[in-house]
Scaffold this motif. Structure first.
Motif, mmCIF file in Angstrom:
data_model
loop_
_atom_site.group_PDB
_atom_site.id
_atom_site.type_symbol
_atom_site.label_atom_id
_atom_site.label_comp_id
_atom_site.label_asym_id
_atom_site.label_seq_id
_atom_site.Cartn_x
_atom_site.Cartn_y
_atom_site.Cartn_z
ATOM 1 N N GLN A 10 0.740 -1.239 -0.273
ATOM 2 C CA GLN A 10 -0.192 0.046 0.037
ATOM 3 C C GLN A 10 0.879 1.300 0.214
ATOM 4 N N GLU A 11 2.067 1.088 0.579
ATOM 5 C CA GLU A 11 3.034 2.526 0.797
ATOM 6 C C GLU A 11 3.450 2.884 -0.544
ATOM 7 N N THR A 12 4.066 1.531 -0.987
ATOM 8 C CA THR A 12 4.527 1.441 -2.318
ATOM 9 C C THR A 12 3.584 2.184 -3.604
ATOM 10 N N ASN A 13 2.331 1.773 -3.406
ATOM 11 C CA ASN A 13 1.363 2.300 -4.453
ATOM 12 C C ASN A 13 1.129 3.803 -3.960
ATOM 13 N N ARG A 14 1.235 4.297 -2.714
ATOM 14 C CA ARG A 14 1.087 5.826 -2.622
ATOM 15 C C ARG A 14 2.263 6.513 -3.144
ATOM 16 N N LEU A 15 3.746 5.884 -2.950
ATOM 17 C CA LEU A 15 4.791 6.491 -3.595
ATOM 18 C C LEU A 15 4.641 6.603 -5.118
ATOM 19 N N PHE A 16 4.133 5.655 -5.823
ATOM 20 C CA PHE A 16 4.210 5.735 -7.074
ATOM 21 C C PHE A 16 3.056 6.738 -7.453
ATOM 22 N N ALA A 17 1.953 6.812 -6.829
ATOM 23 C CA ALA A 17 1.217 7.874 -7.133
ATOM 24 C C ALA A 17 1.780 9.126 -7.050
ATOM 25 N N ILE A 18 2.556 9.411 -6.025
ATOM 26 C CA ILE A 18 3.279 10.878 -5.973
ATOM 27 C C ILE A 18 4.116 10.832 -7.229
ATOM 28 N N LEU A 19 4.953 10.157 -7.527
ATOM 29 C CA LEU A 19 6.077 9.982 -8.644
ATOM 30 C C LEU A 19 5.214 10.329 -10.008
ATOM 31 N N ARG A 20 4.005 9.778 -10.052
ATOM 32 C CA ARG A 20 3.438 9.808 -11.290
ATOM 33 C C ARG A 20 2.785 11.519 -11.426
ATOM 34 N N ARG A 21 2.436 11.925 -10.269
ATOM 35 C CA ARG A 21 1.965 13.246 -10.012
ATOM 36 C C ARG A 21 3.090 14.294 -10.401
ATOM 37 N N MET A 22 4.352 14.032 -9.923
ATOM 38 C CA MET A 22 5.472 14.921 -10.154
ATOM 39 C C MET A 22 5.965 14.785 -11.670
ATOM 40 N N LYS A 23 5.799 13.665 -12.121
ATOM 41 C CA LYS A 23 5.922 13.595 -13.621
ATOM 42 C C LYS A 23 4.919 14.472 -14.317
ATOM 43 N N GLU A 24 3.778 14.491 -13.984
ATOM 44 C CA GLU A 24 2.779 15.160 -14.705
ATOM 45 C C GLU A 24 2.892 16.556 -14.522
ATOM 46 N N GLN A 25 3.543 17.047 -13.479
ATOM 47 C CA GLN A 25 4.030 18.466 -12.961
ATOM 48 C C GLN A 25 5.207 19.057 -13.911
ATOM 49 N N GLY A 26 5.940 17.908 -14.663
ATOM 50 C CA GLY A 26 7.253 18.086 -15.431
ATOM 51 C C GLY A 26 8.560 17.914 -14.750
ATOM 52 N N CYS A 27 8.361 17.142 -13.453
ATOM 53 C CA CYS A 27 9.532 16.767 -12.914
ATOM 54 C C CYS A 27 9.938 15.437 -13.579
ATOM 55 N N SER A 28 11.350 15.310 -13.437
ATOM 56 C CA SER A 28 11.797 14.036 -13.756
ATOM 57 C C SER A 28 12.378 13.155 -12.653
ATOM 58 N N VAL A 29 12.289 11.838 -12.699
ATOM 59 C CA VAL A 29 12.510 11.159 -11.686
ATOM 60 C C VAL A 29 13.751 9.911 -12.350
ATOM 61 N N ILE A 30 14.664 9.688 -11.212
ATOM 62 C CA ILE A 30 15.659 8.687 -11.552
ATOM 63 C C ILE A 30 15.380 7.433 -10.509
ATOM 64 N N ILE A 31 14.947 6.209 -10.580
ATOM 65 C CA ILE A 31 14.695 5.354 -9.681
ATOM 66 C C ILE A 31 15.687 4.244 -9.844
ATOM 67 N N ILE A 32 16.362 3.885 -8.550
ATOM 68 C CA ILE A 32 17.318 2.773 -8.525
ATOM 69 C C ILE A 32 16.805 1.500 -7.850
ATOM 70 N N THR A 33 16.646 0.613 -8.695
ATOM 71 C CA THR A 33 15.923 -0.826 -7.765
ATOM 72 C C THR A 33 16.400 -2.009 -8.235
ATOM 73 N N HIS A 34 16.176 -3.016 -7.498
ATOM 74 C CA HIS A 34 16.416 -4.424 -7.989
ATOM 75 C C HIS A 34 14.788 -5.157 -8.304
ATOM 76 N N LYS A 35 13.970 -4.490 -7.931
ATOM 77 C CA LYS A 35 12.641 -4.983 -8.178
ATOM 78 C C LYS A 35 11.903 -4.847 -9.583
ATOM 79 N N LEU A 36 12.156 -5.794 -10.626
ATOM 80 C CA LEU A 36 11.893 -5.588 -11.680
ATOM 81 C C LEU A 36 10.505 -5.479 -12.124
#
Length: 500
Positions: free
Chosen positions: A172-198
């Protein structure tokens, strides 16, 4: 969608190790770029250069076509680049507002109302929800992560770098984080995410850039690839993503029985609250819970490292409560403990592999001197048996990659031939190949009749590997389930204290 940042021919060397070699890649405006690579592939070095923590030996950074030079993280944030580290940089006794403004050049008196309004504007813009005056120590891990993100946006970040952001989050917390990242993307921000979870890479990213052995291996559109293809690009060959549960005969009677175990912290607040469960030979019992639910205290209580206030821990009909780790060993109760802090508690970072292996058996030497020759033989056997990549057994442990450090620790404990193996977060920060090696090691112990207690954070791995899964919250057992029959969402709800 134009390029926002371009890295051209970035190289960085540490001693004789070439961490990055002529890496060139770009980050576009308003995109989420996943950065993948095996342990030791140079991901962290590259983003640390971009965040101003390291200076490159050669190469250039361009922002909107203009070359930039960073000598500190302050330079990076002035140019709109902010990084949220896996281990947060927050002062627990301070409020959200105080942490966000910490380090600013400001007048003696600050206008808290004005700063709080600016934070609230960011919340409205990006979909956050946080009280600016709340103290950090009262927050969950995901809330602390939110504060780190707000802090970067407050200081003007247009590119956010996230290092393993979902490592300790519930679904649930991961879903909330992803919702925030998508909102940032809509606002023109860029995101680099480092993860091993494919699976998360496939869900959240627009493109994926892959590093292999310090070199750039390529960038692909996420919609045009698969998790399996990304794994192959990472390792340069075929790799299995399947987490296999080995079949084994479970012992009739439990090897370890925990009854009504209670431990209070220094403030007399329960960290383990009447915890009870059985652990059988020939099974892997997983433990899932949000950070700080009592995992650390449970492991250390079983290993005899901390005082138990009440309750019982029975191992092979012997009461462990009150015994020291040395007494447990002298009783012939073969039990190995692999802590989550592998370089702080499990191994001595500045010692070589041989000396770290000897730490487990130095007290068994005859006479005054430690038998180093025998220790070296055992270290060489562990390096060979567990495919540890190292120049020699005389190599300093902290200079190994994360996966190889974990294999040294697991190998040392397994070679003690334990009947009970307690391991905490053995896959944390490990790539696909290293994780598969650890899965196989644990399955092999299970098939030998060892009782394995596995504290984990990746629910996909826990559900795939474990025979039973114990969900804990605030030191209490919420339920012990068959992970094959209960959904991730239901497990996540129980981890947060709700009912399935």
């Amino acid at each position: 969608m134009g390029n926002y940042i371009e890295l051209k021919n970035i190289s960085k060397t540490f001693g004789i190790v070439q961490a990055n070699e002529n890496i060139s890649l770009d980050i576009r405006n308003g995109e989420i770029l996943a950065l993948l690579g095996e342990n030791g592939s140079g991901k962290s070095t590259l983003v640390n250069i971009l965040a101003g923590i390291y200076a490159p030996d050669s190469g250039s950074i361009f922002i909107n076509g203009e070359e930039k030079f960073f000598t500190s993280p302050r330079d990076a944030i002035k140019n709109g680049i902010g990084m949220v580290h896996q281990h947060f940089k927050l002062v627990n006794v301070m409020s959200v507002l105080e942490n966000i403004t910490l380090g600013e050049k400001k007048p003696f008196f600050i206008n808290r109302k004005e700063i709080a309004e600016k934070i609230n504007n960011l919340e409205r813009k990006y979909g956050f929800s946080i009280d600016p005056f709340r103290k950090i120590y009262t927050m969950s891990v995901s809330e602390k992560q939110t504060v780190e993100i707000i802090k970067m946006l407050y200081h003007g970040a247009r590119l956010l770098i996230l290092d393993e952001p979902t490592a300790v989050l519930t679904p649930q917390e991961t879903n909330r984080l992803f919702a925030i990242l998508r909102r940032m993307k809509e606002q023109g921000c860029s995101v680099i995410i480092i993860t091993h979870k494919l699976n998360e890479v496939m869900e959240i990213s627009d493109r994926v850039s892959v590093l292999r052995k310090g070199k750039y291996a390529g960038t692909v559109e996420t919609s045009k690839t698969s998790a399996h293809e990304l794994a192959e690009l990472m390792v340069g060959g075929d790799v299995s993503l399947e987490v296999v549960r080995a079949e084994a005969q479970r012992s009739a009677a439990p090897l370890l029985t925990v009854k009504e175990l209670c431990i209070n912290n220094e403030n007399n607040i329960p960290t383990l609250d009447h915890m009870s469960f059985n652990l059988y030979g020939g099974e892997i019992l997983g433990v899932a819970g949000i950070v700080g639910s009592g995992q650390k205290e449970l492991c250390e209580a079983i290993a005899g490292l901390i005082r138990v206030d009440s309750g019982s821990i029975i191992f092979d009909e012997e009461e462990l409560v009150g015994m020291s780790p040395l007494n447990i060993k002298k009783k012939g109760l073969r039990m190995s403990f692999i802590p989550e802090d592998r370089l702080g508690m499990g191994l001595v970072a500045g010692m070589d592999i041989t000396d770290n292996v000897l730490l487990k058996t130095y007290d068994e030497s005859d006479g005054l001197f430690v038998d180093r020759a025998n220790g070296k033989k055992r270290a060489e056997l562990i390096v060979s048996n567990y495919d540890i990549s190292t120049p020699s057994v005389n190599h300093i442990v902290k200079k190994l990659s994360g996966g190889n450090i974990q294999k040294v620790l697991l190998g040392r404990e397994i070679e003690m031939h334990p009947r009970v193996l307690v391991t905490a977060y053995p896959f944390r920060g490990l790539d696909v190949g290293a994780s598969n090696t650890i899965y196989n090691m644990l399955n092999e112990q299970k098939c030998k009749g060892v009782a394995v207690l596995l504290i984990g954070e990746d629910l996909d791995v826990l559900r795939g590997l474990c025979d039973r899964l114990m969900i804990i919250h605030n030191g209490k057992v919420m339920d012990i389930i068959d992970p094959r029959t209960v959904s991730k969402d239901s497990i996540g709800i129980m981890m947060m204290g709700g009912k399935e």
